[in-house]
Scaffold this active site. Sequence first.
Site, PDB file in Angstrom:
ATOM      1  CE  LYS A 189     -40.109   0.441  11.810  1.00  0.00           C
ATOM      2  NZ  LYS A 189     -39.227   1.468  11.291  1.00  0.00           N
ATOM      3  CD  GLU A 196     -40.191   7.106  14.970  1.00  0.00           C
ATOM      4  OE1 GLU A 196     -39.231   7.585  14.321  1.00  0.00           O
ATOM      5  OE2 GLU A 196     -40.309   5.902  15.234  1.00  0.00           O
TER       6      GLU A 196
END
Length: 329
Positions: A189, A196
Amino acid sequence: MKIAMIGLGKMGANMTRRLINSGHEVVVYDLNPDNVTHLAAEGAEGASSLEDLVSRLPVPRAVWLMVPAGDVVEKNVMALAELLEPGDTIIDGGNSYYKDDVRRGGLLKEQGVHFLDVGTSGGTWGLERGYSLMIGGDKEPVQRLEPFFTTLAPGRGDIPPTPHRNNSAGTAEQGYLHCGPVGAGHFVKMIHNGIEYGLMQAYAEGFDILRNAASESLPEAFRYDFECSEIAELWRRGSVISSWLLDLTAQALVEDPELSGYSGYVTDSGEGRWTVQAAVEEAVSAEVLTAALYARFRSRQQHTFGEKMLSAMRQQFGGHIEAGKGEKI
């Protein structure tokens, strides 16, 4: 099945709703009793304390934390460690640092309590879309709690498998994956969020260039007055740079073409820094991700349209409010 959810913010509350809507029983607790009351009215079972919460769960218990990384996770894990029994499981679904997971997992293992770190992506849209789950921990509790993961995850939906994919029996196509031992879920993550940052920065810079193509500093023959919202809509359809982030960018530009509701002050929640740190430790070059992180630092001193675009994207997918408007830096 029955599970507990601690932390009823934007994601924790919607994850609870998604579980309830699929027939699971959820015991909820939050420091704000109003949050507990609201979800109890929607079918959750409210708890008044951690002790009360634990007492309402069948053995082996499962407790999911959706609270801010750092001290808040630490305090909750240590408090639960005093209340849980061997065979029970604590799940940290926030954005904790993976090295903290390894330490916490080791401490809990001495007591026979399982620890799972679950990187959770989906933001404020997860109630309808589902959540991408990146799971770290031992195999046994992951398998036992799989009904919760399958409920929270998006499922296959209408996205076809990657051509020539050989691991069709795996769970990745369902939107969740056991990535490895404790820490692995949050490591994946962490990299997800680092990427991102880079994707968001690329969109932000591109739209900034488009918007400034009308600058009077340019020769008149080379000036263009682009409608950014229309270009975003165009690129959503058949373009190689189409994505959910572009969908949200287009939505933000329709709602506020000048992004006047944003200052351009862009915060970072830690994962970008940890990604760059991991790259340094591994001696891996990460120029784009590092530059994207540094751009966020710079945004706190001067603001461009591109930085307003970053802020707008964060608001669209995660409900993040700019610093000075309620969000802590």
